[in-house]
Design an enzyme around this catalytic site. Structure first.
Site, PDB file in Angstrom:
ATOM      1  CG  ASP A  78      -1.995  -1.038   1.198  1.00 26.64           C
ATOM      2  OD1 ASP A  78      -2.364  -1.472   0.085  1.00 26.64           O
ATOM      3  OD2 ASP A  78      -2.451  -1.443   2.284  1.00 26.64           O
ATOM      4  NE  ARG A 122      -0.933  -7.869  -7.928  1.00 22.93           N
ATOM      5  CZ  ARG A 122      -1.214  -9.085  -7.477  1.00 22.93           C
ATOM      6  NH1 ARG A 122      -0.848 -10.156  -8.154  1.00 22.93           N
ATOM      7  NH2 ARG A 122      -1.880  -9.247  -6.352  1.00 22.93           N
ATOM      8  NE  ARG A 123      -4.454 -10.777  -5.311  1.00 23.84           N
ATOM      9  CZ  ARG A 123      -4.670 -10.074  -4.204  1.00 23.84           C
ATOM     10  NH1 ARG A 123      -5.784  -9.364  -4.063  1.00 23.84           N
ATOM     11  NH2 ARG A 123      -3.777 -10.058  -3.237  1.00 23.84           N
ATOM     12  NE  ARG A 140     -12.396  -1.977  -1.891  1.00 26.16           N
ATOM     13  CZ  ARG A 140     -12.466  -0.681  -1.595  1.00 26.16           C
ATOM     14  NH1 ARG A 140     -12.943   0.177  -2.488  1.00 26.16           N
ATOM     15  NH2 ARG A 140     -12.048  -0.228  -0.428  1.00 26.16           N
ATOM     16  CB  CYS A 232      -0.815   0.083  -4.699  1.00 29.06           C
ATOM     17  SG  CYS A 232      -2.111   1.160  -4.056  1.00 29.06           S
TER      18      CYS A 232
END
Length: 298
Positions: A78, A122-123, A140, A232
């Site tokens: 983070d 990213r995933r 979330r 990030c």
């Protein structure tokens, strides 16, 4: 008594309490101060769409700078690559498992059209490359919230960091851990960052918690990210290992739909970890990552 600033999530407090216990054992009694960050307040929008660096660190760093806290404990992934003037990455303790984990079912066991939840661009990008037949949707919430949504049947599987699951005692729920060659982790994933002012008791107290091999690995990864100019929430992964005076780092940049992916790796002296990472980032840009990133964040 040093004050530790932390987010209020279950995982963040586990991390802060772990650091507090280490410092207390070394003779430094601590108190934890919970601070709510911008990222904690935004719960109904995918993080990639918010697009702001420091979502989970800005308010905590303000507390450090104005003296309300002496040190802060972050998930290192983070923490932006550039720290505010007056603050320093004082210690990086030994890393937990940096890899991504699947909870629910193994990827190979998911049916065509199965719904998979992840909060990470990213995933999701890498997953779409691996299994374009899956329905990848945003999820979330804190770890326990995401697991509850899985248990309620809202998803067939969810992707999470293995480190968080293991730290909170949920390692048995992991159906599959994905090797970095399959799913390249986030920069700094699994590592903690202890941030302090550049001078003061906080920095001195934390020095003994620094793990040199972990620091070299994450500095290499952060070097990649710095060269790419990403925060990030961009589709970037990097994973490094430092051993025997060397650091080896691999990295990937993917388009959000997984249709394009640039992957490369590099190696060099651990003492030059940041430079090794930056060179790899520059190589990725030359090989097509710049076009991908420009398309995602014009």
């Amino acid at each position: 008594m040093p004050v530790i600033a932390s987010r209020g999530s279950q995982l963040a407090l586990w991390q802060a309490r772990w650091v507090s216990a280490q410092l207390t054992a070394a003779g430094h009694e601590c108190r934890i101060e919970i601070i709510k960050t911008t990222g904690d307040k935004i719960t109904d929008v995918p993080l990639a769409k918010v697009g702001s660096k420091g979502l989970f660190t800005k308010e905590i760093e303000e507390a450090l700078l104005d003296g309300r806290a002496d040190l802060a404990v972050h998930s290192l992934k983070d923490l932006p690559t550039e720290l505010p003037q007056g603050l320093i990455l004082a210690a990086v303790p030994e890393r937990e498992d940096p890899r991504d984990a699947v909870v629910g079912k193994r990827l190979a066991d998911l049916a065509i059209g199965a719904k998979v939840g992840t909060s990470s661009l990213r995933r999701s990008a890498q997953l779409r490359k691996l299994r374009p037949d899956l329905a990848v949707e945003s999820v979330r919430g804190n770890l326990d919230t995401r697991l509850r949504k899985l248990d309620e049947g809202q998803y067939d599987a969810i992707l999470l960091a293995a480190a968080g699951l293991k730290r909170l005692g949920w390692g048995a729920r992991i159906a599959e851990i994905l090797d970095p060659e399959v799913m390249c982790p986030a920069v700094g994933q699994g590592a903690l960052a202890i941030e302090t002012r550049t001078a003061g008791a906080g920095r001195d107290a934390c020095a003994a918690l620094d793990h040199l091999a972990t620091r070299a690995a994450v500095i290499a990864e952060r070097g990649v990210l710095a060269a790419l100019g990403g925060g990030c929430q961009v589709p970037i992964g990097a994973h490094a290992i430092a051993a025997d005076g060397r650091v080896r780092v691999q990295a990937v940049v993917a388009s959000p739909d997984g249709s394009e992916m640039v992957r490369a790796e590099s190696e060099g002296p651990a003492g030059e970890a940041e430079a090794v990472g930056r060179r790899l980032g520059a190589e990725l840009l030359e090989r097509g990552a710049r076009r991908i990133l420009d398309a995602v964040y014009p």
